[in-house]
Design a protein around this motif. Structure first.
Motif, PDB file in Angstrom:
ATOM      1  N   VAL A  21       1.013  -1.157   0.222  1.00 47.47           N
ATOM      2  CA  VAL A  21       0.003   0.008   0.097  1.00 47.47           C
ATOM      3  C   VAL A  21       0.888   1.292  -0.040  1.00 47.47           C
ATOM      4  O   VAL A  21       1.446   1.498   0.902  1.00 47.47           O
ATOM      5  CB  VAL A  21      -0.932   0.089   1.179  1.00 47.47           C
ATOM      6  N   GLU A  22       0.845   2.031  -1.241  1.00 50.47           N
ATOM      7  CA  GLU A  22       1.584   3.338  -1.313  1.00 50.47           C
ATOM      8  C   GLU A  22       0.890   4.466  -0.431  1.00 50.47           C
ATOM      9  O   GLU A  22      -0.505   4.306  -0.434  1.00 50.47           O
ATOM     10  CB  GLU A  22       1.908   3.709  -2.703  1.00 50.47           C
ATOM     11  N   PRO A  23       1.590   5.394   0.007  1.00 51.84           N
ATOM     12  CA  PRO A  23       0.807   6.666   0.559  1.00 51.84           C
ATOM     13  C   PRO A  23       0.099   7.286  -0.345  1.00 51.84           C
ATOM     14  O   PRO A  23       0.309   7.409  -1.669  1.00 51.84           O
ATOM     15  CB  PRO A  23       1.882   7.546   1.022  1.00 51.84           C
ATOM     16  N   LEU A  24      -1.105   7.926  -0.156  1.00 53.85           N
ATOM     17  CA  LEU A  24      -2.020   8.808  -0.990  1.00 53.85           C
ATOM     18  C   LEU A  24      -1.224   9.873  -1.292  1.00 53.85           C
ATOM     19  O   LEU A  24      -0.524  10.553  -0.436  1.00 53.85           O
ATOM     20  CB  LEU A  24      -3.046   9.036  -0.217  1.00 53.85           C
ATOM     21  N   LYS A  25      -1.534  10.463  -2.467  1.00 52.72           N
ATOM     22  CA  LYS A  25      -0.919  11.712  -2.770  1.00 52.72           C
ATOM     23  C   LYS A  25      -1.952  12.846  -2.088  1.00 52.72           C
ATOM     24  O   LYS A  25      -3.170  12.343  -2.154  1.00 52.72           O
ATOM     25  CB  LYS A  25      -1.080  11.769  -4.292  1.00 52.72           C
ATOM     26  N   PHE A  26      -1.597  14.003  -2.133  1.00 49.23           N
ATOM     27  CA  PHE A  26      -2.424  15.037  -1.381  1.00 49.23           C
ATOM     28  C   PHE A  26      -3.634  15.107  -2.427  1.00 49.23           C
ATOM     29  O   PHE A  26      -4.667  15.467  -1.712  1.00 49.23           O
ATOM     30  CB  PHE A  26      -1.589  16.393  -1.055  1.00 49.23           C
ATOM     31  N   HIS A  27      -3.482  15.271  -3.580  1.00 47.11           N
ATOM     32  CA  HIS A  27      -4.699  15.637  -4.332  1.00 47.11           C
ATOM     33  C   HIS A  27      -5.749  14.482  -4.443  1.00 47.11           C
ATOM     34  O   HIS A  27      -6.846  14.713  -4.993  1.00 47.11           O
ATOM     35  CB  HIS A  27      -4.025  16.131  -5.715  1.00 47.11           C
ATOM     36  N   ASP A  28      -5.365  13.292  -4.138  1.00 48.01           N
ATOM     37  CA  ASP A  28      -6.186  12.041  -4.105  1.00 48.01           C
ATOM     38  C   ASP A  28      -6.992  12.125  -2.761  1.00 48.01           C
ATOM     39  O   ASP A  28      -8.184  11.562  -2.778  1.00 48.01           O
ATOM     40  CB  ASP A  28      -5.574  10.915  -4.222  1.00 48.01           C
ATOM     41  N   ILE A  29      -6.654  12.851  -1.704  1.00 45.08           N
ATOM     42  CA  ILE A  29      -7.329  12.842  -0.728  1.00 45.08           C
ATOM     43  C   ILE A  29      -8.795  13.606  -0.447  1.00 45.08           C
ATOM     44  O   ILE A  29      -9.715  12.933   0.240  1.00 45.08           O
ATOM     45  CB  ILE A  29      -6.535  13.385   0.574  1.00 45.08           C
ATOM     46  N   HIS A  30      -8.866  14.210  -1.298  1.00 46.16           N
ATOM     47  CA  HIS A  30     -10.125  15.067  -1.593  1.00 46.16           C
ATOM     48  C   HIS A  30     -11.263  14.113  -1.995  1.00 46.16           C
ATOM     49  O   HIS A  30     -12.423  14.144  -1.505  1.00 46.16           O
ATOM     50  CB  HIS A  30     -10.189  16.115  -2.435  1.00 46.16           C
ATOM     51  N   GLU A  31     -10.881  12.897  -2.829  1.00 45.09           N
ATOM     52  CA  GLU A  31     -12.084  12.067  -3.101  1.00 45.09           C
ATOM     53  C   GLU A  31     -12.413  11.320  -2.112  1.00 45.09           C
ATOM     54  O   GLU A  31     -13.561  10.909  -1.964  1.00 45.09           O
ATOM     55  CB  GLU A  31     -11.368  11.091  -3.991  1.00 45.09           C
ATOM     56  N   PHE A  32     -11.541  11.036  -0.832  1.00 45.50           N
ATOM     57  CA  PHE A  32     -12.100  10.345   0.359  1.00 45.50           C
ATOM     58  C   PHE A  32     -12.888  11.152   1.425  1.00 45.50           C
ATOM     59  O   PHE A  32     -13.502  10.875   2.099  1.00 45.50           O
ATOM     60  CB  PHE A  32     -10.763   9.613   0.993  1.00 45.50           C
ATOM     61  N   LEU A  33     -12.762  12.554   1.239  1.00 46.80           N
ATOM     62  CA  LEU A  33     -13.410  13.264   2.269  1.00 46.80           C
ATOM     63  C   LEU A  33     -13.655  14.654   1.470  1.00 46.80           C
ATOM     64  O   LEU A  33     -13.314  15.717   1.603  1.00 46.80           O
ATOM     65  CB  LEU A  33     -12.159  13.971   3.123  1.00 46.80           C
ATOM     66  N   PRO A  34     -15.006  14.408   0.571  1.00 49.73           N
ATOM     67  CA  PRO A  34     -15.342  15.536  -0.347  1.00 49.73           C
ATOM     68  C   PRO A  34     -15.742  16.696   0.359  1.00 49.73           C
ATOM     69  O   PRO A  34     -15.857  17.750  -0.249  1.00 49.73           O
ATOM     70  CB  PRO A  34     -16.316  14.822  -1.025  1.00 49.73           C
ATOM     71  N   GLY A  35     -16.223  16.767   1.594  1.00 49.69           N
ATOM     72  CA  GLY A  35     -17.009  17.850   2.242  1.00 49.69           C
ATOM     73  C   GLY A  35     -15.815  18.659   2.948  1.00 49.69           C
ATOM     74  O   GLY A  35     -16.381  19.577   3.615  1.00 49.69           O
ATOM     75  N   TYR A  36     -14.521  18.325   2.916  1.00 49.77           N
ATOM     76  CA  TYR A  36     -13.714  19.034   3.795  1.00 49.77           C
ATOM     77  C   TYR A  36     -13.016  20.059   3.097  1.00 49.77           C
ATOM     78  O   TYR A  36     -12.971  20.154   1.873  1.00 49.77           O
ATOM     79  CB  TYR A  36     -12.501  18.124   4.146  1.00 49.77           C
ATOM     80  N   SER A  37     -12.731  21.291   3.534  1.00 50.47           N
ATOM     81  CA  SER A  37     -12.318  22.447   3.352  1.00 50.47           C
ATOM     82  C   SER A  37     -10.651  21.950   3.010  1.00 50.47           C
ATOM     83  O   SER A  37     -10.142  21.290   3.482  1.00 50.47           O
ATOM     84  CB  SER A  37     -12.310  23.634   4.215  1.00 50.47           C
ATOM     85  N   LEU A  38     -10.288  22.816   2.215  1.00 51.79           N
ATOM     86  CA  LEU A  38      -8.839  22.917   1.842  1.00 51.79           C
ATOM     87  C   LEU A  38      -7.836  22.947   3.305  1.00 51.79           C
ATOM     88  O   LEU A  38      -7.162  22.071   3.264  1.00 51.79           O
ATOM     89  CB  LEU A  38      -8.168  23.928   0.895  1.00 51.79           C
ATOM     90  N   GLU A  39      -8.299  23.897   4.119  1.00 53.22           N
ATOM     91  CA  GLU A  39      -7.547  23.772   5.299  1.00 53.22           C
ATOM     92  C   GLU A  39      -7.722  22.532   6.248  1.00 53.22           C
ATOM     93  O   GLU A  39      -6.527  22.003   6.736  1.00 53.22           O
ATOM     94  CB  GLU A  39      -8.066  24.868   6.204  1.00 53.22           C
ATOM     95  N   ASP A  40      -8.785  21.938   6.008  1.00 54.34           N
ATOM     96  CA  ASP A  40      -8.997  20.687   6.962  1.00 54.34           C
ATOM     97  C   ASP A  40      -8.423  19.493   6.158  1.00 54.34           C
ATOM     98  O   ASP A  40      -7.604  18.428   6.866  1.00 54.34           O
ATOM     99  CB  ASP A  40     -10.611  20.405   7.114  1.00 54.34           C
ATOM    100  N   LEU A  41      -8.256  19.586   4.727  1.00 54.42           N
ATOM    101  CA  LEU A  41      -7.519  18.490   3.968  1.00 54.42           C
ATOM    102  C   LEU A  41      -6.162  18.532   4.419  1.00 54.42           C
ATOM    103  O   LEU A  41      -5.344  17.377   4.541  1.00 54.42           O
ATOM    104  CB  LEU A  41      -7.703  18.442   2.507  1.00 54.42           C
TER     105      LEU A  41
END
Length: 53
Positions: A21-41
């Protein structure tokens, strides 16, 4: 995982699949947490360091 299951263990030799399992890239994390703001991400990514649970 192999270090956790020694030769004499009842689970020894029962592994059927190994995944790296490779680490997630930052731009992929939004798919897992779509309701989060950029600051929260940024905060979440900083806490987990990109490693999926």
């Amino acid at each position: 995982m192999e270090d956790l299951i020694p030769y004499g263990s009842p689970l020894y030799g029962r592994r059927t699949l190994s995944l790296k399992v490779e680490p997630l890239k930052f731009h992929d994390i939004h798919e897992f947490l779509p309701g989060y703001s950029l600051e929260d991400l940024v905060k979440v990514y900083g806490m987990v360091d990109g490693i999926p649970e």
